[in-house]
Design an enzyme around this catalytic site. Structure first.
Site, short mmCIF file in Angstrom:
data_model
loop_
_atom_site.label_atom_id
_atom_site.label_comp_id
_atom_site.label_asym_id
_atom_site.label_seq_id
_atom_site.Cartn_x
_atom_site.Cartn_y
_atom_site.Cartn_z
N ARG A 1 0.92 -1.37 -0.56
CA ARG A 1 0.28 -0.12 0.14
C ARG A 1 0.97 1.08 0.14
NH1 ARG A 1 -1.51 1.50 4.34
NH2 ARG A 1 -2.28 0.40 5.68
N LYS B 1 -6.98 9.09 -18.59
CA LYS B 1 -7.74 9.84 -20.11
C LYS B 1 -7.00 9.85 -21.50
CE LYS B 1 -11.25 10.75 -18.16
NZ LYS B 1 -11.40 12.00 -17.23
C1 LIG Z 1 -12.14 12.21 -15.56
C2 LIG Z 1 -11.38 13.69 -15.35
C3 LIG Z 1 -11.79 13.47 -13.86
C4 LIG Z 1 -11.54 12.94 -13.08
O1 LIG Z 1 -10.69 11.80 -13.10
P1 LIG Z 1 -11.15 9.76 -13.09
O2 LIG Z 1 -10.07 9.14 -13.48
O3 LIG Z 1 -12.07 9.46 -13.63
O4 LIG Z 1 -11.91 9.55 -11.65
C5 LIG Z 1 -10.78 14.80 -13.53
N1 LIG Z 1 -10.64 16.01 -14.28
C6 LIG Z 1 -10.89 16.28 -15.01
C7 LIG Z 1 -10.83 17.24 -16.09
C8 LIG Z 1 -11.46 14.74 -16.11
O5 LIG Z 1 -11.81 15.25 -17.52
#
Ligand SMILES: *Cc1c(COP(=O)(O)O)cnc(C)c1O
Length: 363
Positions: free
Chosen positions: A46, A194
């Site tokens: 962890r 992303k």
């Molecule tokens: C998708 C997103 C998040 C959240 O991220 P996760 O990996 O889904 O928890 C935060 N900020 C932006 C700009 C995003 O597009």
């Protein structure tokens, strides 16, 4: 790999690899263990894992700081929010990623003061900083999904003059297009889900800072709260990161070309595109219903939330009940992928055309 002369397009490929040695693997393995034999630096998984370290080395080199990976973008954002001093207000964007704003609302419910401000309006942010003396200024640029752009350097100066920490969500720009730490930010966060991972097959987050004290607090937060990344997910993210430069170049060229064509389409009332990056937001003539028709009508573009993958996605953001009302109901966010741009346009323009044929349409 500390070589400062390498271009980011090289760093993205070269950072986070095992040291050159005869017989060494060219990339890190997936370290699947929950515990470590006594006597070494890592005691329990962890608190540390060699696959995280490889990914952190790469992301830290790209952003120009020390990185920590967490289970998701929101885990990273929660860790960064926790840096805010409890006795001072937080300044957050009035339009930004919906779940980030949801986390800010939770702080309001817990009695904290949260001030919302248009981060594209530098004077408005400066005024708010002077009036409210926040302990933390949260920036997202370009914003999701309105694609507003903040002047990070000017806002970081103003925030620091008031003694506030500055955190920037750099998910949309990626470190290849914008390096907030070099512009004065204290902490950068990403949804690595992303562009960094880039294949819509993993959920992952990262925080990066140059400040050793902030790094120690973020590390403690991760270990205490336990929102840790799986080693396989960390490996997948690093694997995906290797192609970030070429993916982003291609997707950005596609997005710029589509933005131009969309501006000329009669079913599109407004195109938002900040001139870089691969997200384009459009407002569809005919309102939310027409926007839903477009999302349902594409065959190549997938109707799904999220962004930053190699495949093109589209979504009407206000279909989510928690989307800020600052986002128009007819706004469709396009995450432009790396497919052939003419194929993307043929599918999208055909879907837009269907709204023009819709019975009962009068305008
Ligand atoms: C998708 C997103 C998040 C959240 O991220 P996760 O990996 O889904 O928890 C935060 N900020 C932006 C700009 C995003 O597009």
């Amino acid at each position: 790999m500390a070589d400062q002369h390498l271009s980011p397009a090289t760093v993205v490929v070269a950072a986070g690899r095992p040291a050159h040695a005869p017989g060494a693997p060219v990339g890190p393995g997936i370290e699947m263990t929950s515990t470590y034999l006594a006597g070494g630096d890592t005691v329990y998984a962890r608190a540390g894992n060699a696959t995280w370290t490889a990914l952190e080395d790469a992301l830290g080199a790209l952003e120009g700081g020390d990185a920590l990976v967490l289970a998701s973008g929101m885990a990273a954002i929660a860790a960064a929010f926790a840096l805010a001093p409890a006795d001072r207000p937080l300044l957050v964007p009035d339009a930004a990623y919906n779940t980030t704003l949801g986390l800010a609302d939770e702080l309001v419910a817990a009695g904290r003061t949260v001030v919302r401000v248009d981060v594209a309006d530098t004077d408005a942010v400066r005024d708010a900083v002077e009036r409210h003396r926040p302990g933390l200024v949260w920036l997202e640029s370009p914003t999701n999904p309105l694609l507003d752009v903040a002047d990070i350097e000017a806002l970081a100066d103003a925030a620091h003059a008031a003694g506030a920490l500055v955190v920037v969500d750099n998910t949309f720009a990626t470190p290849l297009r914008q390096r907030p730490l070099a512009l004065g930010a204290d902490v950068v966060v990403h949804s690595a889900t992303k562009y960094l991972a880039g294949h819509s097959d993993v959920v992952m987050g990262v925080v990066v800072t140059t400040d050793p004290d902030l790094h120690a607090r973020l590390l403690a937060h991760r270990t205490l709260h336990g929102a840790i990344a799986g080693p396989f997910e960390a490996w997948l993210t690093l694997r995906g990161l290797r192609t970030l430069a070429v993916r982003l170049d291609r997707a950005t060229a596609n997005a710029a070309a589509l933005a131009d064509r969309l501006r000329a389409h009669p079913a599109v009332e407004r195109v938002r595109y900040p001139g870089t990056g691969a997200v384009v937001s459009i407002e569809v003539a005919g309102g939310a219903d027409a926007a839903d028709v477009v999302c349902a009508a594409t065959r190549l573009w997938s109707h799904a939330t999220s962004l930053g993958g190699v495949e093109s996605l589209l979504e009407r953001r206000r279909r989510h009940a928690n989307e800020p009302t600052t986002v128009p109901v007819n706004l469709v966010r396009l995450s432009v992928g790396i497919e052939d741009v003419d194929d993307l346009w043929a599918d999208l323009s055909t879907a837009l055309d269907t709204t023009l044929d819709a019975p009962g349409r009068t305008d």
